[in-house]
Design an enzyme around this catalytic site. Structure first.
Site, PDB file in Angstrom:
ATOM      1  N   GLU A 135      -3.743   3.619   1.677  1.00 17.91           N
ATOM      2  CA  GLU A 135      -4.048   3.790   3.101  1.00 17.91           C
ATOM      3  C   GLU A 135      -4.224   5.278   3.369  1.00 17.91           C
ATOM      4  O   GLU A 135      -3.316   6.075   3.121  1.00 17.91           O
ATOM      5  CB  GLU A 135      -2.904   3.250   3.960  1.00 17.91           C
ATOM      6  CG  GLU A 135      -3.078   3.536   5.436  1.00 17.91           C
ATOM      7  CD  GLU A 135      -1.840   3.193   6.249  1.00 17.91           C
ATOM      8  OE1 GLU A 135      -1.735   3.696   7.381  1.00 17.91           O
ATOM      9  OE2 GLU A 135      -0.962   2.444   5.756  1.00 17.91           O
ATOM     10  N   GLU A 192      -2.220  10.743 -11.106  1.00 18.29           N
ATOM     11  CA  GLU A 192      -1.997  10.693 -12.549  1.00 18.29           C
ATOM     12  C   GLU A 192      -2.852   9.576 -13.137  1.00 18.29           C
ATOM     13  O   GLU A 192      -2.901   8.474 -12.600  1.00 18.29           O
ATOM     14  CB  GLU A 192      -0.526  10.418 -12.859  1.00 18.29           C
ATOM     15  CG  GLU A 192      -0.237  10.358 -14.351  1.00 18.29           C
ATOM     16  CD  GLU A 192       1.221  10.045 -14.665  1.00 18.29           C
ATOM     17  OE1 GLU A 192       1.661  10.395 -15.780  1.00 18.29           O
ATOM     18  OE2 GLU A 192       1.921   9.462 -13.806  1.00 18.29           O
ATOM     19  N   HIS A 202       0.822  -1.209   0.000  1.00 20.91           N
ATOM     20  CA  HIS A 202       0.000   0.000   0.000  1.00 20.91           C
ATOM     21  C   HIS A 202       0.854   1.256   0.000  1.00 20.91           C
ATOM     22  O   HIS A 202       2.051   1.204   0.255  1.00 20.91           O
ATOM     23  CB  HIS A 202      -0.977   0.020   1.187  1.00 20.91           C
ATOM     24  CG  HIS A 202      -0.321   0.116   2.528  1.00 20.91           C
ATOM     25  ND1 HIS A 202      -0.120  -0.968   3.337  1.00 20.91           N
ATOM     26  CD2 HIS A 202       0.182   1.170   3.217  1.00 20.91           C
ATOM     27  CE1 HIS A 202       0.467  -0.597   4.461  1.00 20.91           C
ATOM     28  NE2 HIS A 202       0.668   0.703   4.407  1.00 20.91           N
ATOM     29  N   HIS A 217       3.097  11.828  -7.071  1.00 19.82           N
ATOM     30  CA  HIS A 217       1.721  11.442  -7.343  1.00 19.82           C
ATOM     31  C   HIS A 217       1.581   9.924  -7.227  1.00 19.82           C
ATOM     32  O   HIS A 217       2.563   9.210  -7.167  1.00 19.82           O
ATOM     33  CB  HIS A 217       1.294  11.880  -8.752  1.00 19.82           C
ATOM     34  CG  HIS A 217       2.126  11.285  -9.834  1.00 19.82           C
ATOM     35  ND1 HIS A 217       3.259  11.909 -10.320  1.00 19.82           N
ATOM     36  CD2 HIS A 217       2.035  10.104 -10.516  1.00 19.82           C
ATOM     37  CE1 HIS A 217       3.806  11.144 -11.255  1.00 19.82           C
ATOM     38  NE2 HIS A 217       3.089  10.044 -11.392  1.00 19.82           N
ATOM     39  N   ARG A 236      -1.688  11.077   4.371  1.00 23.09           N
ATOM     40  CA  ARG A 236      -2.349  11.693   5.523  1.00 23.09           C
ATOM     41  C   ARG A 236      -3.409  12.656   4.996  1.00 23.09           C
ATOM     42  O   ARG A 236      -3.128  13.441   4.092  1.00 23.09           O
ATOM     43  CB  ARG A 236      -1.337  12.440   6.382  1.00 23.09           C
ATOM     44  CG  ARG A 236      -0.407  11.522   7.126  1.00 23.09           C
ATOM     45  CD  ARG A 236       0.576  12.301   8.007  1.00 23.09           C
ATOM     46  NE  ARG A 236       1.418  11.388   8.744  1.00 23.09           N
ATOM     47  CZ  ARG A 236       2.567  10.912   8.287  1.00 23.09           C
ATOM     48  NH1 ARG A 236       3.030  11.281   7.108  1.00 23.09           N
ATOM     49  NH2 ARG A 236       3.276  10.071   9.021  1.00 23.09           N
TER      50      ARG A 236
END
Length: 131
Positions: free
Chosen positions: A56, A122, A5, A74, A9
């Site tokens: 996440e 993207e 993952h 990105h 934040r």
């Protein structure tokens, strides 16, 4: 090894979950509150975590925004029809910040959208990458 993952934040977990599920079509895979640490984790993706990478989202209960800095680039998503994907994203309230078209100095067809916290996503039209 396998890619599991990527963590971002976020300042408003519900707003971010709505964006990634309703605008980008991900599924909320799991979510858990950690009261002692005052944070919540939500995992989203396009398939089960056992076979697909996840995103996440970390929500710290006492923080509403983050300084993104200049090191982050990105995340990238492959799409079959980038023009239709951008139309659908805009119609769902998403912000397309770079319209679809070939990348500079190449023929890969890309576009960029921005999530509610300002993170870039993207879009790459499948079959055109690597050119």
């Amino acid at each position: 090894m396998r890619f599991l993952h990527t963590m971002l934040r976020v300042g408003d977990l519900e707003r971010s979950i709505t964006f990634y599920t309703q605008v980008l079509g991900m599924e909320l895979l799991r979510r858990k509150d950690f009261p002692d640490g005052k944070f919540t984790l939500a995992f989203l993706g396009y398939g089960p975590e056992a076979t697909h990478p996840a995103l996440e989202l970390t929500y710290n209960w006492d923080k509403e925004s983050y300084d993104l800095g200049d090191a982050y680039g990105h995340i990238a998503l492959g799409v079959d029809d980038i023009y239709k994907a951008c139309e659908d994203i805009a119609a769902a309230g998403g912000k397309v910040v770079r319209e679809p078209g070939p990348m500079k100095h190449g023929s890969t067809v890309i576009a960029f959208v921005e999530d509610p916290d300002g993170y870039k996503v993207e879009l790459i039209e499948l079959g055109t990458q690597g050119n």
